[in-house]
Scaffold this active site. Structure first.
Site, PDB file in Angstrom:
ATOM      1  N   LYS A 112      96.549  13.448   9.082  1.00 40.80           N
ATOM      2  CA  LYS A 112      97.084  12.165   8.984  1.00 40.80           C
ATOM      3  C   LYS A 112      96.456  11.116  10.170  1.00 40.80           C
ATOM      4  CE  LYS A 112     100.855  11.403  11.913  1.00 40.80           C
ATOM      5  NZ  LYS A 112     100.801   9.981  12.812  1.00 40.80           N
ATOM      6  N   ASN A 113      96.039  11.478  11.213  1.00 45.06           N
ATOM      7  CA  ASN A 113      95.562  10.276  12.284  1.00 45.06           C
ATOM      8  C   ASN A 113      94.325  10.137  12.139  1.00 45.06           C
ATOM      9  OD1 ASN A 113      98.229  10.135  13.251  1.00 45.06           O
ATOM     10  ND2 ASN A 113      97.692  11.288  14.893  1.00 45.06           N
ATOM     11  N   CYS A 138     108.424   3.109  19.941  1.00 42.69           N
ATOM     12  CA  CYS A 138     109.064   4.238  19.263  1.00 42.69           C
ATOM     13  C   CYS A 138     109.566   5.059  20.370  1.00 42.69           C
ATOM     14  CB  CYS A 138     108.175   4.969  18.411  1.00 42.69           C
ATOM     15  SG  CYS A 138     106.776   5.692  19.015  1.00 42.69           S
ATOM     16  N   ARG A 192     104.608   1.365  23.041  1.00 46.67           N
ATOM     17  CA  ARG A 192     103.550   1.420  22.479  1.00 46.67           C
ATOM     18  C   ARG A 192     102.622   0.246  22.524  1.00 46.67           C
ATOM     19  NH1 ARG A 192     103.762   6.006  19.109  1.00 46.67           N
ATOM     20  NH2 ARG A 192     101.556   5.835  18.978  1.00 46.67           N
ATOM     21  N   PRO A 193     102.050  -0.174  23.838  1.00 44.35           N
ATOM     22  CA  PRO A 193     101.175  -1.598  23.935  1.00 44.35           C
ATOM     23  C   PRO A 193      99.932  -1.385  23.247  1.00 44.35           C
ATOM     24  CG  PRO A 193     100.831  -0.246  25.638  1.00 44.35           C
ATOM     25  CD  PRO A 193     101.956   0.533  24.865  1.00 44.35           C
ATOM     26  N   ASP A 215     100.317  15.355  21.204  1.00 39.36           N
ATOM     27  CA  ASP A 215     101.070  15.529  19.895  1.00 39.36           C
ATOM     28  C   ASP A 215     101.189  17.007  19.777  1.00 39.36           C
ATOM     29  OD1 ASP A 215      99.173  13.334  18.080  1.00 39.36           O
ATOM     30  OD2 ASP A 215     100.646  13.019  19.445  1.00 39.36           O
ATOM     31  N   ARG A 267     107.124  12.317   7.786  1.00 42.31           N
ATOM     32  CA  ARG A 267     106.002  11.308   7.887  1.00 42.31           C
ATOM     33  C   ARG A 267     104.775  11.738   8.204  1.00 42.31           C
ATOM     34  NH1 ARG A 267     107.209   7.113  12.812  1.00 42.31           N
ATOM     35  NH2 ARG A 267     105.068   6.843  12.160  1.00 42.31           N
TER      36      ARG A 267
HETATM   37  C1  EPZ Z   1      97.048   7.849  18.656  1.00 50.29           C
HETATM   38  O1  EPZ Z   1      98.132   6.619  18.989  1.00 50.29           O
HETATM   39  C2  EPZ Z   1      98.129   8.835  17.702  1.00 50.29           C
HETATM   40  N1  EPZ Z   1      98.165   8.266  16.126  1.00 50.29           N
HETATM   41  C3  EPZ Z   1      99.311   9.322  18.254  1.00 50.29           C
HETATM   42  O2  EPZ Z   1      99.837  10.542  17.131  1.00 50.29           O
HETATM   43  C4  EPZ Z   1      98.837  10.272  19.616  1.00 50.29           C
HETATM   44  O3  EPZ Z   1      99.856  10.645  20.070  1.00 50.29           O
HETATM   45  C5  EPZ Z   1      97.997   9.015  20.317  1.00 50.29           C
HETATM   46  O4  EPZ Z   1      97.013   8.524  19.813  1.00 50.29           O
HETATM   47  C6  EPZ Z   1      97.458   9.889  21.667  1.00 50.29           C
HETATM   48  O5  EPZ Z   1      96.765  10.907  21.292  1.00 50.29           O
HETATM   49  C7  EPZ Z   1      97.305   7.688  15.523  1.00 50.29           C
HETATM   50  O6  EPZ Z   1      96.153   7.990  15.693  1.00 50.29           O
HETATM   51  C8  EPZ Z   1      97.778   7.272  14.224  1.00 50.29           C
HETATM   52  P1  EPZ Z   1      96.727   5.433  22.175  1.00 50.29           P
HETATM   53  P2  EPZ Z   1      97.711   5.552  19.388  1.00 50.29           P
HETATM   54  O7  EPZ Z   1      96.484   4.147  21.787  1.00 50.29           O
HETATM   55  O8  EPZ Z   1      96.217   5.246  19.242  1.00 50.29           O
HETATM   56  C9  EPZ Z   1      98.374   3.590  26.145  1.00 50.29           C
HETATM   57  C10 EPZ Z   1     101.419  11.361  16.084  1.00 50.29           C
HETATM   58  O9  EPZ Z   1     102.299  12.133  16.393  1.00 50.29           O
HETATM   59  N2  EPZ Z   1      97.926   2.175  25.230  1.00 50.29           N
HETATM   60  O10 EPZ Z   1      95.593   6.492  22.425  1.00 50.29           O
HETATM   61  O11 EPZ Z   1      98.864   4.398  19.411  1.00 50.29           O
HETATM   62  C11 EPZ Z   1      99.645   3.971  25.180  1.00 50.29           C
HETATM   63  O12 EPZ Z   1     100.808   3.348  25.651  1.00 50.29           O
HETATM   64  C12 EPZ Z   1     101.122  10.148  16.790  1.00 50.29           C
HETATM   65  O13 EPZ Z   1     100.725  11.710  15.149  1.00 50.29           O
HETATM   66  C13 EPZ Z   1      97.969   1.146  26.156  1.00 50.29           C
HETATM   67  O14 EPZ Z   1      98.296   0.977  27.350  1.00 50.29           O
HETATM   68  O15 EPZ Z   1      97.695   5.984  21.290  1.00 50.29           O
HETATM   69  C14 EPZ Z   1      99.486   5.644  25.712  1.00 50.29           C
HETATM   70  O16 EPZ Z   1     100.050   5.665  26.905  1.00 50.29           O
HETATM   71  C15 EPZ Z   1     102.282   9.806  17.894  1.00 50.29           C
HETATM   72  N3  EPZ Z   1      97.452  -0.141  25.479  1.00 50.29           N
HETATM   73  C16 EPZ Z   1      97.994   5.836  25.795  1.00 50.29           C
HETATM   74  O17 EPZ Z   1      97.267   4.631  26.006  1.00 50.29           O
HETATM   75  C17 EPZ Z   1      96.854  -0.075  24.318  1.00 50.29           C
HETATM   76  O18 EPZ Z   1      96.494  -1.231  23.785  1.00 50.29           O
HETATM   77  C18 EPZ Z   1      97.291   6.317  24.638  1.00 50.29           C
HETATM   78  O19 EPZ Z   1      97.658   5.666  23.488  1.00 50.29           O
HETATM   79  C19 EPZ Z   1      97.040   1.158  23.730  1.00 50.29           C
HETATM   80  C20 EPZ Z   1      97.570   2.461  24.248  1.00 50.29           C
END
Ligand code: EPZ
Length: 425
Positions: free
Chosen positions: A22-23, A116, A121-122, A310, A402
């Site tokens: 999915k990701n 969520c 989720r910034p 995850d 989902r």
């Molecule tokens: C991806 O989300 C995955 N989703 C998530 O999977 C997964 O949990 C996550 O990476 C971490 O591995 C997809 O790939 C579609 P991040 P993403 O940006 O990219 C912080 C699932 O269950 N952050 O890597 O949104 C954030 O708050 C989903 O399949 C910032 O601070 O996650 C988090 O603490 C849930 N600023 C950390 O970084 C930003 O601009 C990692 O988030 C972006 C993120």
């Protein structure tokens, strides 16, 4: 709303095939906006989130044609460059269209994704990266309005680290924008997840010039245009891990086919520490947990290649019936312990505080009525219910649909007593 009825205590047996990731699918579909010709994706999982991403592409002038697990995309027109709130609010990865749209069309609006239950989720890293490429970014009525300079985006050296380390979709967004920028871009502190590599390899197959994907430093030399191409989505490592834990939790014998164990090394090391017998080939995992009571194990979630956030809820379900005490530390989303509260209704001994869950294993869980809260928490509840004595009823299972394709039908085929119950109304 539909629910699952699961009667636990029966070991799963046989083999199950893993679907496409999915990701990886979500950013790959977004990146197809960059192509001058048609793209054809295969091994696409049939999931609600994928349908939502396809709807977002359709609103952006992309024609999509499905054939089983294949989807063909072709950009027909670029009149609309706004990804709407009603779709992006359903699925945060809608923000992945921001980079490609900006690079290809020069201007776009994308609804700010909501937060969520797993935490705020910034997207500050996404915006920092695109601004470093010369984009003008403003916020207007809940939408990100991004505009490229007249001559197009310009390559730059970008540090993309946040307080939690790297960001998966920010890396994918910035990489997908930089491929059409003038000059060279370096992304430092890039995410190393296999899904990032899959997107980079797809972009290179379209004619991009990306090096270093899978390492913290990615270099992108901009090109003028990208052609369409065919691409097969990598297997879903999180789905594979979910099935491994489920087999271990209900003392089953299961072979998971069509997966990539080399994408799952940190997870497999935790299973080794929990004394779960797992054997592997290049594309399969076999669990024989017939006489297993898992050992406790401390786990810390960190960016790839460390243990994935995850898989945290799923491993908590196994720790709940393990011998001893496991301390699970969540470094990516410190509030991501919703599943724990529900497992306690099943008799689990879990205490959550300050981004940690202390799990004292019990000999058995009892079936109970529980509620799913997010995608991976709901998968963890299926695992706990499969291990529990008696019947469990899991409500709000739209969360699980989902990210897991027809999981009830597929798990029933390997012997889990699971039934999808129609909603009350
Ligand atoms: C991806 O989300 C995955 N989703 C998530 O999977 C997964 O949990 C996550 O990476 C971490 O591995 C997809 O790939 C579609 P991040 P993403 O940006 O990219 C912080 C699932 O269950 N952050 O890597 O949104 C954030 O708050 C989903 O399949 C910032 O601070 O996650 C988090 O603490 C849930 N600023 C950390 O970084 C930003 O601009 C990692 O988030 C972006 C993120």
């Amino acid at each position: 709303m539909e629910s699952f009825s699961i009667i636990g205590g029966k070991p799963v047996q046989g083999s199950i095939a893993v679907r496409g990731s999915k990701n990886a699918t979500l950013p790959l579909l977004a990146a197809s906006l960059l192509a001058d010709g048609p793209c054809e994706f295969s091994n696409v999982p049939l999931l609600r989130d994928v349908q939502t991403q396809v709807k977002i592409l359709n609103t952006l002038g992309v024609e999509t044609v499905w054939q089983g697990r294949r989807v063909r995309t072709q950009v027909i027109d670029s009149y609309n460059n706004t990804a709407p709130y009603e779709l992006v609010k359903q699925m945060r990865a809608g923000v992945c269209v921001l980079g490609p749209l900006l690079a290809k069309r020069g201007e776009c609006k994308v609804s700010l994704p909501g937060g969520c239950v797993i935490g705020e989720r910034p997207i500050d890293l996404h915006l920092r990266g695109l601004e470093a490429l010369g984009a003008e970014i403003s916020m207007e009525h809940g939408y990100i309005h991004a505009k490229a300079p007249k001559g197009g985006l310009v390559g730059n050296e970008i540090y993309l680290g946040g307080k939690f380390g790297s960001s998966v979709t920010a890396t994918e967004n910035v990489m997908s924008a930089a491929v059409l920028a003038r000059g060279t871009t370096t992304i430092e502190c890039a995410a190393c997840e296999p899904e990032v590599v899959d997107v980079a390899q797809f972009l290179n197959a379209m004619g991009a010039r990306i090096e270093g994907a899978g390492s913290p430093r990615i270099t992108i030399r901009g090109v003028k245009r990208l052609r369409g191409c065919a691409w097969s989505v990598i297997p879903d490592r999180i789905e594979a891990a979910t099935f491994v834990v489920l087999a271990a939790a209900c003392r089953g014998q299961l072979t998971i086919k069509g997966c990539r164990p080399d994408h799952m090394l940190a997870f497999l090391d935790v299973l080794r520490q929990m004394q779960v017998p797992v054997s592997r080939s290049a594309s399969s995992l076999t669990i024989d947990a017939r006489s297993l009571r898992p050992a406790a194990c401390d786990v810390v979630t960190l960016p790839y290649p460390a243990f994935p956030t995850d898989c945290q809820a799923q491993i908590m379900a196994l720790a709940a019936i393990a011998k001893g005490t496991s301390v699970i530390t969540e470094r990516i989303y410190p509030e991501r312990f919703m599943a724990g509260a529900e497992m306690k209704r099943m008799g689990a001994d879990i205490r959550v505080a300050n981004g940690q869950a202390v799990v004292n294993g019990v000999s058995a869980l009892q079936g109970a009525e529980v509620m799913a809260s997010d995608l991976r928490a709901s998968a963890a509840l299926v695992i706990a219910a499969a291990a529990a004595k008696g019947e469990s009823l899991i409500s709000r299972i739209y969360h699980i649909d989902r990210g897991y394709e027809r999981i009830d039908e597929r798990l029933a085929k390997v012997g889990l007593a699971i039934r999808r119950c129609p909603g009350a109304g």
